[in-house]
Design an enzyme around this catalytic site. Structure first.
Site, PDB file in Angstrom:
ATOM      1  N   ASP A  75       0.848  -1.197   0.000  1.00 38.21           N
ATOM      2  CA  ASP A  75       0.000   0.000   0.000  1.00 38.21           C
ATOM      3  C   ASP A  75       0.882   1.244   0.000  1.00 38.21           C
ATOM      4  OD1 ASP A  75      -1.831   2.088   0.620  1.00 38.21           O
ATOM      5  OD2 ASP A  75      -3.143   0.660   1.631  1.00 38.21           O
ATOM      6  N   ASP A 106       3.993  -0.444  -8.526  1.00 39.75           N
ATOM      7  CA  ASP A 106       3.520   0.265  -9.721  1.00 39.75           C
ATOM      8  C   ASP A 106       3.378   1.751  -9.435  1.00 39.75           C
ATOM      9  OD1 ASP A 106       1.264  -0.348  -7.962  1.00 39.75           O
ATOM     10  OD2 ASP A 106       0.060   0.599  -9.516  1.00 39.75           O
ATOM     11  N   GLU A 147       0.029 -11.384  -8.435  1.00 38.10           N
ATOM     12  CA  GLU A 147      -1.281 -11.198  -9.053  1.00 38.10           C
ATOM     13  C   GLU A 147      -1.472  -9.741  -9.486  1.00 38.10           C
ATOM     14  OE1 GLU A 147      -1.778 -14.668  -6.168  1.00 38.10           O
ATOM     15  OE2 GLU A 147      -0.835 -12.698  -6.112  1.00 38.10           O
ATOM     16  N   GLU A 160       0.830  -7.555 -10.122  1.00 36.70           N
ATOM     17  CA  GLU A 160       1.776  -7.232 -11.190  1.00 36.70           C
ATOM     18  C   GLU A 160       1.231  -7.649 -12.549  1.00 36.70           C
ATOM     19  OE1 GLU A 160       6.558  -7.875 -12.083  1.00 36.70           O
ATOM     20  OE2 GLU A 160       5.626  -8.699 -10.277  1.00 36.70           O
TER      21      GLU A 160
END
Length: 213
Positions: A118, A154, A192, A194
């Site tokens: 997070d 990300d 998952e 990614e």
């Protein structure tokens, strides 16, 4: 992310106590006993549904892997993946990663994996970020000399923050990538999240932070 409650998850986790370690403090400094062998020890914090840790364990059967995940309704999926793959070199901890130094002894861990944690983008939530200095102190304590933190996200803001945080704390940075999938790293095991982000064309950022002892 809202976690879908699975009322049956606790019963299943308690049925497989050989894989899901209910009292990790018991193995502090003695994790070889949980695996019935001594081997390199790798820990993923926030293991989610287990795609990454299962992939890593299949790729490197000579290492011992531990996945830490707080939510029962999520970690039960990781358990099922371990069962389906019939893996002997994975253990799961259903607990809060903030207790890391209670679960592992000083200089016990070879590698730590932080995948798509997070970002906590608001400044007032900085202390919750898994690359905040208080967490880095725990990682440094449990990591062996020259052990590494493997970090993927990300989120560009979190990545930039983390690079600065690692550097200020004294970790040595290496293998920095601003677009991991464009680099076509064949050694990379995807989570998952990614896979989901990559299919949307989002950049994946990666770096390693090494204890510079």
């Amino acid at each position: 992310m809202r976690v879908r409650h699975k009322p049956w998850a606790r019963g299943k986790l308690e049925h497989y106590t050989d894989i899901v370690i209910r009292s990790p403090k018991y193995y502090n400094g003695e994790w070889g006993e949980a695996f019935h062998r001594e081997a390199r020890l790798c820990v993923e914090i926030g293991t989610g549904k287990g795609q990454f840790i299962v992939g890593m364990a299949e790729k490197d059967p000579d290492a011992n892997f531990i996945g830490i995940e707080l939510h029962e309704s999520i970690i039960v999926s990781a358990l099922q993946k371990c069962l389906d793959a019939n893996l002997k070199n994975v253990r799961l901890i259903n607990a809060d990663a903030r207790g890391l130094t209670e679960y592992f002894a000083e200089d016990e861990v070879d590698d730590i994996y932080l995948n798509f944690c997070d970002p906590w983008p608001k400044n007032r939530h900085e202390k919750r970020r898994l690359t905040y200095s208080a967490f880095l102190a725990q990682y440094e304590y449990v990591l062996k000399s020259h052990g590494a933190i493997h970090f993927k996200t990300d989120n560009q803001g979190l990545f930039e923050y983390s690079l600065e945080s690692f550097s200020q704390y004294g970790f040595l940075l290496r293998n920095i990538s601003l677009d991991l999938h464009h680099a076509n790293d064949r050694e990379n095991i995807m989570t998952e999240y990614e896979e989901k982000f990559s299919k949307k064309g989002q950049r994946i950022y990666r770096c390693e932070a090494v204890c510079n002892d």
